[in-house]
Write an enzyme that holds these catalytic residues in place. Structure first.
Site, PDB file in Angstrom:
ATOM      1  N   HIS A 132     -11.827  -7.553   2.368  1.00  0.00           N
ATOM      2  CA  HIS A 132     -10.827  -7.001   3.602  1.00  0.00           C
ATOM      3  C   HIS A 132     -11.665  -7.067   4.735  1.00  0.00           C
ATOM      4  O   HIS A 132     -12.350  -6.538   5.316  1.00  0.00           O
ATOM      5  CB  HIS A 132      -9.762  -6.437   3.590  1.00  0.00           C
ATOM      6  CG  HIS A 132      -9.420  -6.042   5.204  1.00  0.00           C
ATOM      7  ND1 HIS A 132      -7.830  -6.596   5.318  1.00  0.00           N
ATOM      8  CD2 HIS A 132      -9.628  -5.540   5.978  1.00  0.00           C
ATOM      9  CE1 HIS A 132      -7.669  -6.375   6.593  1.00  0.00           C
ATOM     10  NE2 HIS A 132      -8.649  -5.856   7.309  1.00  0.00           N
ATOM     11  N   ASP A 169       3.407   0.776   7.974  1.00  0.00           N
ATOM     12  CA  ASP A 169       2.498  -0.473   8.872  1.00  0.00           C
ATOM     13  C   ASP A 169       3.056  -1.559   9.578  1.00  0.00           C
ATOM     14  O   ASP A 169       2.644  -1.704  10.136  1.00  0.00           O
ATOM     15  CB  ASP A 169       1.356  -0.762   7.332  1.00  0.00           C
ATOM     16  CG  ASP A 169       0.057  -1.278   8.854  1.00  0.00           C
ATOM     17  OD1 ASP A 169      -0.215  -0.235   9.100  1.00  0.00           O
ATOM     18  OD2 ASP A 169       0.180  -2.448   8.078  1.00  0.00           O
ATOM     19  N   ARG A 229       2.665  -0.300  17.599  1.00  0.00           N
ATOM     20  CA  ARG A 229       1.397   0.027  18.661  1.00  0.00           C
ATOM     21  C   ARG A 229       0.456  -1.231  19.265  1.00  0.00           C
ATOM     22  O   ARG A 229       0.369  -0.623  20.167  1.00  0.00           O
ATOM     23  CB  ARG A 229       0.304   0.591  17.078  1.00  0.00           C
ATOM     24  CG  ARG A 229       0.136   1.631  16.603  1.00  0.00           C
ATOM     25  CD  ARG A 229      -0.334   2.044  15.055  1.00  0.00           C
ATOM     26  NE  ARG A 229      -1.752   1.017  15.963  1.00  0.00           N
ATOM     27  CZ  ARG A 229      -3.234   0.781  14.312  1.00  0.00           C
ATOM     28  NH1 ARG A 229      -2.468   0.099  12.893  1.00  0.00           N
ATOM     29  NH2 ARG A 229      -4.238   0.906  15.082  1.00  0.00           N
ATOM     30  N   SER A 269      -4.134   1.981   8.422  1.00  0.00           N
ATOM     31  CA  SER A 269      -3.365   1.433   8.128  1.00  0.00           C
ATOM     32  C   SER A 269      -3.889  -0.159   7.494  1.00  0.00           C
ATOM     33  O   SER A 269      -3.843  -0.337   6.467  1.00  0.00           O
ATOM     34  CB  SER A 269      -3.410   0.241   9.895  1.00  0.00           C
ATOM     35  OG  SER A 269      -2.890  -1.156   9.709  1.00  0.00           O
ATOM     36  N   LYS A 271      -2.803  -0.519   2.816  1.00  0.00           N
ATOM     37  CA  LYS A 271      -2.550  -1.906   2.724  1.00  0.00           C
ATOM     38  C   LYS A 271      -3.116  -2.010   1.406  1.00  0.00           C
ATOM     39  O   LYS A 271      -2.732  -2.768   0.353  1.00  0.00           O
ATOM     40  CB  LYS A 271      -2.629  -2.714   3.407  1.00  0.00           C
ATOM     41  CG  LYS A 271      -1.352  -3.158   5.153  1.00  0.00           C
ATOM     42  CD  LYS A 271      -1.124  -4.215   5.709  1.00  0.00           C
ATOM     43  CE  LYS A 271      -2.372  -3.467   7.089  1.00  0.00           C
ATOM     44  NZ  LYS A 271      -2.646  -3.662   7.603  1.00  0.00           N
TER      45      LYS A 271
HETATM   46  N1  URA Z   1      -5.905  -4.505  10.828  1.00  0.00           N
HETATM   47  C1  URA Z   1      -5.071  -3.602  11.205  1.00  0.00           C
HETATM   48  O1  URA Z   1      -4.133  -4.040   8.965  1.00  0.00           O
HETATM   49  N2  URA Z   1      -4.582  -2.308  11.199  1.00  0.00           N
HETATM   50  C2  URA Z   1      -4.866  -2.554  12.619  1.00  0.00           C
HETATM   51  O2  URA Z   1      -4.359  -1.135  13.159  1.00  0.00           O
HETATM   52  C3  URA Z   1      -5.943  -3.141  12.980  1.00  0.00           C
HETATM   53  C4  URA Z   1      -6.276  -3.855  12.037  1.00  0.00           C
END
Ligand code: URA
Length: 453
Positions: A82, A161, A168, A183, A187
């Site tokens: 990621h 999320d 957000r 967040s 995932k």
């Molecule tokens: N990427 C994400 O998946 N979540 C965040 O809060 C910021 C960047």
């Protein structure tokens, strides 16, 4: 605790128990708790911060809001990677095929570009016919067959999320380390892979502007992954300038193909090999990252990585001929060269501004759901530390009209800072963050708002 009392407790700096956080997230996901109360809670949390226990509970609660990918049919090692997002960051297009070639099974659930950052799905969809909306069953079957899949996250994975991130985004509460970490990691944990490599970007084209903030985020994410039983490592990488030499969609795919052909030697290519090496080490495919990198370099130079990319394209309905003939990728009609305006060394790049310049040409979107143009974008052939001469071609703009191209050229030139003295190139990797030997419970976690945009 009643929701108003819970908001008040966070506002007053009191710690919130795991059970209350679970009820808050479950209630919000079920739309029993309205946006305005969640927004108030998020702002209180943004300002007051979250304890270690709260961050873990928040991540668990978000993970529990939806399904998890079941990868039990795969023999493994299953891996995921990621990136926290940046400009000219198409590492997945190179790293995923190399990882598959090394024997890993890589399940990459990717996102779309938003604001100044690009998205892997948009880039892949610039390949004619390419689909990124795989069902879970298709995804698992594809990974079993060819070792990799790159696709969109399904709606039932971490729905909390999706709703919270959108909120957000419009309430100035993105930039808190615990909120970002929960967040990202909810995932990643829902994605099911055993090994998780986080590429935490730092610099002018990243959420995190300082190495200190990036390290804090990396440590929290690594602690969350490790305490959930996943092999997790973070690499803090430089985003003080666009990573690749191109920014856009089809143009970035073209560059990734050239890297996989062994035709391009660049910072981008180097980082792809480093990341593949770390994934190999993390998954036990290689004894350490250096050995993994060596294996990845061999897979790249033999053409095996490119073959694997061709398999990925074919499996997801794309036209595999693009790997031999990149002219099959869309390309905008206007190609305007960018000229240096002085004899100097490149000292700084406002990578976010370069990302916005590409977005303004049509390669990005300001709101989710907006349509992008895969054919436009830009190339910037110089990196920090390079010496240029007045009038030298240092890049080009791909645009639909001459006016748009000239505006793009102006924006890119305005993003560059020059020096009359030689400048040192920044490091590609600032730090590698592993779990501490003493265990995840002792890691420092996010207590304050990070200094991010
Ligand atoms: N990427 C994400 O998946 N979540 C965040 O809060 C910021 C960047």
């Amino acid at each position: 605790m009643h929701i108003v009392d819970l908001i008040a407790a966070k506002r007053d700096g009191q710690a919130i128990g795991a059970e209350d956080l679970h009820r808050l997230i479950a209630g919000y996901t079920a739309t029993d708790i309205p946006d305005y109360q969640m927004a108030a809670f998020l702002m209180a949390g943004y300002l007051r911060g979250f304890t270690d226990a709260e961050t873990v509970a928040l991540t668990d609660a978000m993970l529990a809001s939806g399904d998890r990918l079941d990868l039990s049919e795969l023999s493994g090692p299953t891996v995921d990677k990621h990136s926290t997002g940046g400009v000219g960051d198409s590492t997945t297009l190179v790293v995923a095929p190399l990882a598959a070639e090394l024997g890993m099974q890589i399940i990459k659930l990717s996102g779309r570009g938003l604001g100044f950052t690009g998205g892997t799905l948009d880039k892949l969809e610039s390949i004619p016919g390419m689909r990124t909306d795989l069902t879970t069953a298709d995804l698992v079957a594809q990974v079993d067959r060819i070792g990799l899949a790159v696709c969109a996250q399904t709606d039932d994975l971490v729905p909390a999320d999706r709703a919270m991130y959108a909120l957000r985004d419009v309430t100035a509460t993105v930039g808190n380390t615990a909120l970002i970490a929960s967040s990202i990691m909810s995932k990643k944990l829902a994605g099911g892979a055993h090994a998780i490599l986080l590429d935490v970007k730092v610099g002018s084209g990243a959420f995190m502007k300082t190495v200190g903030d990036a390290r804090e985020l990396a440590e929290v994410c690594v602690a969350l992954g490790t305490s959930a039983g996943r092999a997790t490592r973070a690499v803090i990488t430089d985003m003080s300038q666009p990573l690749a030499d191109t920014v856009g969609n089809a143009i970035e795919v073209r560059e990734a193909i050239e890297v996989l052909r062994g035709d391009r030697h660049s910072r981008f290519a180097e980082l792809c090999l480093d990341l593949a090496g770390h994934l190999a080490a993390l998954s036990g495919t290689a004894p350490d990252a250096a050995a993994g990198r060596e294996l990845a370099a061999r897979a790249l130079h033999s053409g095996a990585g490119l073959d694997r990319f061709r398999m990925l394209i074919e499996a997801q309905g794309g036209d595999p001929r693009v790997v031999e003939d990149t002219s099959l990728l869309p390309i905008a009609p206007i190609s305007l060269p960018i000229h240096a305006t002085q004899d100097a060394w490149l000292a700084t790049v406002d990578a976010e501004a370069v990302g916005r310049a590409s977005g303004a040409l049509g390669a990005g979107r300001e709101t989710l759901g907006a349509v992008i143009d895969p054919a436009v974008g830009l190339a910037l052939d110089v990196k920090i530390g390079d010496r240029v001469h007045d009038g030298q071609v240092i890049g080009r703009i791909l645009a639909r009209t001459g006016d748009e191209a000239r505006r793009g050229e102006h924006a890119v030139l305005a993003a560059l800072g020059w020096s009359a003295q030689a400048i040192q190139a920044p490091p590609l990797i600032h730090a590698v963050v592993d779990p501490p030997a003493s265990g995840p419970d002792h890691r420092p976690m996010a207590r304050t708002a990070a200094h991010v945009s």
